[in-house]
Design an enzyme around this catalytic site. Structure first.
Site, short mmCIF file in Angstrom:
data_model
loop_
_atom_site.label_atom_id
_atom_site.label_comp_id
_atom_site.label_asym_id
_atom_site.label_seq_id
_atom_site.Cartn_x
_atom_site.Cartn_y
_atom_site.Cartn_z
N CYS A 1 0.97 -1.09 -0.10
CA CYS A 1 -0.15 0.13 0.10
C CYS A 1 0.67 1.22 0.15
CB CYS A 1 -0.91 -0.06 1.09
SG CYS A 1 -0.12 0.14 2.55
N CYS B 1 3.32 1.69 2.76
CA CYS B 1 4.64 0.67 2.57
C CYS B 1 5.76 1.69 1.84
CB CYS B 1 4.44 -0.34 1.84
SG CYS B 1 3.20 -1.62 2.75
N ASP C 1 11.10 27.35 -32.04
CA ASP C 1 12.56 27.65 -33.00
C ASP C 1 11.85 27.46 -34.30
OD1 ASP C 1 15.10 27.98 -33.61
OD2 ASP C 1 15.11 26.02 -34.07
N ASP D 1 15.35 22.16 -31.58
CA ASP D 1 15.88 20.83 -32.30
C ASP D 1 17.60 21.13 -32.22
OD1 ASP D 1 16.28 22.61 -34.52
OD2 ASP D 1 16.35 20.80 -35.65
N ASP E 1 19.66 25.74 -28.86
CA ASP E 1 18.42 25.41 -28.02
C ASP E 1 18.47 25.09 -26.77
OD1 ASP E 1 16.81 26.79 -30.55
OD2 ASP E 1 16.93 24.83 -31.38
#
Length: 741
Positions: free
Chosen positions: A13, A16, A433, A631, A635
């Protein structure tokens, strides 16, 4: 700082999980510890002072076992883990069946006479009646002995959990019923109608059933990862000098030559060295259209070869393949908690002790203040213990996260963490971008106008032949155009490049010059009056001029074209209520032209690479939550600065490492899907938390006899056990709705 992952066994649970997390976080050298109840894994960040043995001993001391995941990650090990989970699920199913075989007859015997159902004559004897119930109940509790072993052990160690509540509640019912049975055997026959054997046994049965249904539903949440791990074949055709032999995929090494025939999947990553084919990469990118692959192009493990037989050279194996890295990323994301889970964690930490106190106080109040019988007070005590459910609180967030990250992976969307998913759902402004994100990121020849009687092809051959000596992106665009037209390049001599101006070379002793308007003017080339470059420039295109032996020949334009899907993706992002900004280092005219094509109103142009992160800060300073999409290497700082960094899978490794979210398809449509998925996930997490809270807030007072106090019904402990089990199952099933998003 190093990250370690442990498999945790013995947890049942949320209490725990929080106990393990708390103990781990207290160990020397541990900087951060997180336990995911859904995946049953502990993830820690450590420094040089950390000792794994000390951590394992400390966690073992509170009743749980750790197994460190060492030796590198592999798809084979992932498949073994899946098989172990399947075996565990099958074992739980057997427990449910055997428990039901004992509990159902017991329930009939105990409750049948009250409902007017016939009983066998041999059960009419009081002693037989109680002893059969005792025997059947003992069998059920023996099957459920794990609840008592774990529950009392954790209780005595000062870390009570869900098992402790079950053990105390059903144990009290069982012991009281043994006392009642003894009284019956002593001639006190009225005790035969005050036994709780059926309650103890039925509660254990319902908990077994609930745990099985919960485990089965949780197993469904990881179906996406299971599917991914099974994509790569177990065997491969290794090409030797004079033969082909079948070997285990795990035995392949970088540099090996592997053959893949139509209908089979690529076992590892590599580069095609012979043949061509159409390859289905949908499991990696979410793109259903097969991709044409030929010599020199990359293929990924798990992608499906469709049409032709190819040989390829192995470049990555084991944990280094793209498929393995995707699975590792998804598993890492599942291990990291979303901030929204913090409240549930704090409540679950104190939940079990609070319930124990509430059960004791309620039963004592009914017995001493309300004047109720001992049996009534005991019924209240048991009902409060077994209806309380911290499991629903603990599963509310991680199950939704598991389904969301798995579903995202199926669609080529890699979410690296829970916080990133939650932040993405709350994003207000998206900075895009331009190059490689909105546009294709590759220069293409778009227009050409010739002022002589020659054909476009003959002029293109001369242009491409001269530019083939240059590494400039514009030059590569012209060479690519010639290749696509199947034109053979001509030999050139005396090539010269003038940076920022143009290039020149001789073909058949004719001087070919290609460059800017200013370059040709400075070279004394007379330009035609009807030359109009402004219209191209307004469209964001770059113009080039060509002269031969000092005579003007042609004008052409190249551009980084907008991706076909960008405009629709921008419209969809706007419909989601997002503020969109085009961020680029290009000049204003080019940036504005691209923005107009896709429908973006706000443009920030001529931004230096080192200033992109500052632009993100500017929007954050206005109180906006920002996602940065890019990409390139330039960046990366902005991706880190933003609340959510989104990298295109077609970009650089540095950008993908810096980002919180990777779009493998390299398409803004995937960003739309990712935002929709994140919002749906956050909504389902909130629903789960709401119902988990409401269930306990309403259920516990009812179990304490609140309705009965005002003339309403009293909650039967058996129904309390059933309600507790189903509450966890409902949370997991609600999370599974994300599989269809």
């Amino acid at each position: 700082m190093e990250e370690k992952v442990y498999q945790v066994s013995g947890m049942t649970c949320a209490s725990c999980a929080l106990t393990v997390e708390k103990i781990a976080g207290q160990q020397e050298g541990v900087q951060e510890a997180q336990v995911n109840l859904a995946t049953e894994k502990l993830t820690i960040r450590t420094n040089t002072d950390f000792e794994s043995a000390a951590l394992e001993e400390a966690v073992s001391g509170v009743g749980y076992q750790l197994e460190v995941q060492e030796g590198g990650w592999s798809i084979e090990q992932h498949q073994i883990d899946d098989e172990q989970k399947e075996a565990h699920l099958e074992n739980q199913k057997r427990e449910v069946i055997w428990t039901s075989i004992l509990a159902v007859p017991l329930l009939y015997i105990a409750m049948g006479s009250m409902m007017g159902l016939p009983l066998p004559n041999w059960l009419s004897e009081p002693a037989t009646f109680v002893l059969v119930q005792l025997l059947l109940t003992t069998g059920v509790l023996w099957l459920g002995r794990g609840f008592y072993q774990r529950g009392f052990r954790n209780l005595f160690k000062g870390h009570p959990n869900m098992d402790s509540l079950i053990a105390i509640g059903t144990g009290a019912a069982y012991l009281y019923s043994i006392y009642g049975s003894w009284q019956v055997l002593q001639g006190q026959l009225h005790f035969a109608h005050h036994l709780y054997f059926e309650s103890a046994a039925t509660i254990v049965f319902f908990i077994f059933l609930g745990k099985y249904l919960e485990a089965r539903a949780k197993h469904q949440t990881s179906r996406a990862l299971q599917g991914l791990s099974q994509l790569a074949p177990q065997e491969a055709m290794l090409v030797k000098e004079d033969r082909v032999e079948v070997v285990a995929t795990k035995d392949l090494q970088v540099g090996d030559r592997v053959r893949v025939v139509p209908g089979e999947s690529f076992p590892v990553d590599g580069e095609i060295i012979s043949g061509e084919s159409y390859v289905d990469e949908s499991m990696m990118t979410g793109e259903s259209v097969p991709v044409h692959k030929q010599v020199g192009e990359e293929v990924w493990a798990g992608s499906l070869n469709q049409t032709g037989s190819v040989d390829y050279r192995v470049t990555k194996v084991g944990a280094e393949t793209m498929l393995s890295q995707i699975i590792q990323l998804v598993e890492a994301a599942q291990a990291k908690k979303a901030p929204i889970a913090a409240l549930a964690d704090r409540i679950a930490l104190y939940f079990v002790p609070t319930v124990l106190i509430a059960a004791v106080l309620a039963s004592l109040a009914w017995y001493f203040i309300g004047g109720a019988s001992l049996e009534f007070a005991l019924s209240i005590f048991i009902a409060v213990l077994v209806i309380a459910c911290p499991c629903a609180l603990g599963l509310a967030t991680p199950t939704a996260m598991m389904v969301a990250t798995g579903r995202g992976a199926e669609k080529g969307i890699l979410l690296k963490s829970g916080p990133a998913l939650e932040s993405l759902a709350n994003v207000e402004t998206v900075l895009l971008d331009k190059t490689g994100t909105v546009t294709a990121g590759k220069m293409t020849l778009t227009d050409m106008k010739v002022w002589t009687q020659e054909s476009d092809e003959s002029i293109l051959v001369q242009l491409a032949s001269v530019e083939s000596r240059s590494e400039h992106p514009i030059a590569q665009a012209l060479v690519q155009a010639a290749e696509e037209a199947n034109l053979d390049l001509l030999p050139v001599e005396d090539f010269k490049a003038q940076v920022g101006r143009g290039v020149e070379a001789k073909i058949d002793n004719q001087l070919i010059q290609v460059g800017t308007l200013r370059y040709l003017e400075e070279e004394g080339v007379s330009l035609p009056e009807d030359l109009d470059l402004l219209s191209w420039e307004k469209m964001g295109k770059t113009s080039l001029l060509m002269a031969r032996d000092g005579q003007f020949v042609a004008a052409l334009a190249v551009a980084d074209p907008v991706k076909e899907t960008s405009a629709q993706a921008i419209r969809d992002l706007k419909e989601l209520g997002l503020n969109l900004v085009l961020l680029t280092g290009d000049k204003e005219e080019t940036a504005r032209a691209i923005a107009n094509q896709v429908g973006i109103e706000e443009v920030v142009s001529q931004v230096l690479p080192q200033d992109k992160a500052a632009q993100v800060e500017n929007y954050q300073a206005k109180g906006q939550s920002v996602a940065m999409v890019g990409d390139g290497i330039n960046d990366a700082p902005a991706l880190v600065q933003a609340e959510v960094g989104v990298a295109m899978g077609t970009g650089t490794d540095i950008a993908m490492d810096a980002a919180d979210l990777v779009l493998l398809q390299g398409d803004l449509v995937s960003l739309v899907d990712a935002i929709r998925l994140s919002r749906s996930t956050l909504r389902i997490i909130k629903e789960n938390l709401f119902w988990a809270f409401i269930y306990n807030v309403i259920g516990i007072p009812i179990a304490m006899g609140l309705l009965y106090l005002f003339g309403g019904p009293l909650l039967n402990p058996m129904l309390a056990g059933l309600a507790m089990s189903l509450s966890s199952v409902s949370v997991v099933l609600n999370a599974l709705r994300l599989r269809f998003k």
